[in-house]
Design a protein around this motif. Structure first.
Motif, short mmCIF file in Angstrom:
data_model
loop_
_atom_site.label_atom_id
_atom_site.label_comp_id
_atom_site.label_asym_id
_atom_site.label_seq_id
_atom_site.Cartn_x
_atom_site.Cartn_y
_atom_site.Cartn_z
N ASN A 9 0.80 -1.22 0.00
CA ASN A 9 0.00 0.00 0.00
C ASN A 9 0.83 1.27 0.00
N GLN B 123 4.98 5.33 -2.86
CA GLN B 123 3.80 5.59 -3.68
C GLN B 123 3.12 6.88 -3.27
N HIS C 104 -2.59 8.45 -0.75
CA HIS C 104 -3.83 7.91 -1.29
C HIS C 104 -4.91 7.86 -0.23
N TYR D 111 -8.73 3.94 -2.18
CA TYR D 111 -8.82 3.14 -3.40
C TYR D 111 -8.99 1.68 -3.01
N LYS E 65 -8.04 -1.17 -4.91
CA LYS E 65 -6.94 -2.06 -5.25
C LYS E 65 -5.98 -1.34 -6.17
N SER E 66 -4.73 -1.78 -6.18
CA SER E 66 -3.75 -1.20 -7.10
C SER E 66 -3.17 -2.28 -7.99
N TRP F 57 -4.63 2.81 -9.73
CA TRP F 57 -5.52 2.70 -8.58
C TRP F 57 -6.95 2.52 -9.05
N TYR G 48 -10.96 2.55 -7.89
CA TYR G 48 -11.87 3.06 -6.88
C TYR G 48 -13.24 2.41 -7.06
#
Length: 413
Positions: free
Chosen positions: A218, A240, A243, A246, A248-249, A262, A264
């Protein structure tokens, strides 16, 4: 036609090397001579579709049990057709795309294999029990903790007609009810998996890019190099972006660049989610009056579903091009366009393609599948679509229903 029918096998093979697997099958039907040459050529040609296929979920009966049908279906994005392929080795298994036209399969006995759906080639991988943090057998397939899998190269050597010993498979697998997710590698031919642990990680995705594996959690991006002895060495390379919220990336190579994406989504408030804190593992329980039959509950699930709403895309760049923490050599900048590329994200290895009329892809779009079964009452497969990065709209790519408790649709190429 007689002159064309008499061309040598060497010339025929040279032509076939410029064609896709399906094109070769079509060409081989022209005449008996080409049919004979085609049968010789097919084993030596890399077999993968010439456009993205969506591997649909295994069909179930009304009680959620597997049908005896050994056929698996693929939705061809280029023409909207459904292709049926006999794949008995994928029945009652979880499947993941690893790239290069191959799948990773794992069954309830935790046997792991690589499978090429078009050639039928199968390669044994080390057993799941050889992971360093193996915690025992699972009761159900959806509990099996494989999160992602990626190949470093084509697993098959088409000259020797054997597996490629230089191919490395990296998996991310869950430990301790998903508290940690760890990367592990195996070269083809290995008997055990080798974990690559950098503290207590909860890794999300992995991609093979410029001769290295790249992973992320994350907060941080990591680069992993495999030495000549097959041992991994991993270093953090980028922090990163900040954030919030979100879902999942994803990591994906696109036109020579490494992208962080990302995803959403929004949760419909009409569905009540209860955290049962009396359970030490804090499992998520959904309020329900009775056991739910798949067909009867489908409409209600679709009304209450959590859906993807948007994406953000970032590009990895060297530190001297941006301001950032001096601890890391690279950083990320947000980009607003993919150019002529299209991204494909989901349970399989992520990839990008140049959009053309031949492959059915649209530029500046993200084709996504449903890879978050935990949010969907244990059933996934409906949160799929095409996100247009230019105007933020979402459309469907596959208009049918393909739901699963353990192996949702994913992109295959």
């Amino acid at each position: 036609m007689d002159a064309w029918a008499d061309i040598s096998n060497d010339i025929f093979f040279s032509i076939c090397n410029k064609l896709t697997y399906l094109d070769i099958i079509i060409v081989s039907t022209v005449c008996k001579s080409w049919l004979s040459s085609g049968r010789l050529a097919l084993p030596k040609i890399r077999r993968s579709p010439n456009a993205p296929w969506l591997m649909l979920s295994e069909e179930k009966d009304k009680r959620g049990r597997s049908n005896t049908n050994i056929v698996r279906q693929f939705f061809d994005l280029s023409n909207g057709k459904i292709r049926d392929i006999n794949l008995p080795d994928t029945i009652n298994t979880r499947c993941f795309g690893v790239g290069f036209g191959w799948l990773l399969t794992i069954d309830i006995d935790l046997q792991m294999n690589l499978l090429n759906p078009l050639s039928g080639h199968k390669i044994n991988l080390p057993h799941y029990s050889t992971f360093d943090h193996y915690e025992g057998k699972f009761d159900e397939l959806h509990e099996v903790g494989i999160w992602k899998a990626v190949a470093s190269a084509d697993p098959w050597n088409y000259e020797t007609q054997s597996f490629n010993p230089d191919c490395v498979i990296m998996t991310i697998y869950a430990v301790g009810m998903n508290v940690n997710r760890i990367a592990s590698i195996a070269k083809l031919g290995d008997k055990t998996w080798t974990d690559d642990i950098q503290g207590e990680q909860c890794l999300i995705d992995v991609v093979y890019y410029k001769s290295q594996f790249y992973m992320n959690d994350n907060n941080v991006m990591y680069a992993c190099n495999i030495d000549e002895h097959g041992l991994p060495s991993t270093n953090p390379i980028a922090l990163q972006p900040n954030h919030r919220y979100y879902l999942k990336s994803y990591l994906v190579e696109s036109a020579g660049e490494l992208l962080l994406v990302w995803r959403y989504h929004t949760q419909n408030d009409s569905e009540e989610v209860i955290i049962d804190e009396s359970d030490s593992e804090a499992e998520i329980a959904y309020e329900s009056d009775s056991e739910v039959e798949i067909e009867e509950d489908l409409e209600q699930i679709l009304k209450n579903k959590d859906v993807t709403t948007s994406f953000k895309v970032f590009k990895l760049i060297k530190k001297n091009d941006i301001k950032g923490d001096d601890q890391y050599e690279c950083g990320f900048v947000e980009i607003k366009t993919l150019g002529n590329q299209a991204l494909f994200l989901g349970d399989g290895a992520s990839f990008s393609l140049c959009a053309t009329s031949m492959n059915g892809c649209r530029s500046d779009c993200i084709y996504f599948t449903d890879d978050n079964v935990v949010y969907h009452r244990g059933m996934g497969g409906y949160d799929m679509g095409v996100y247009n990065l230019r105007d933020g709209t979402i459309e469907q790519h596959y208009k049918g229903k393909s739901l699963s408790f353990y192996s949702t649709p994913f992109w295959y190429i």
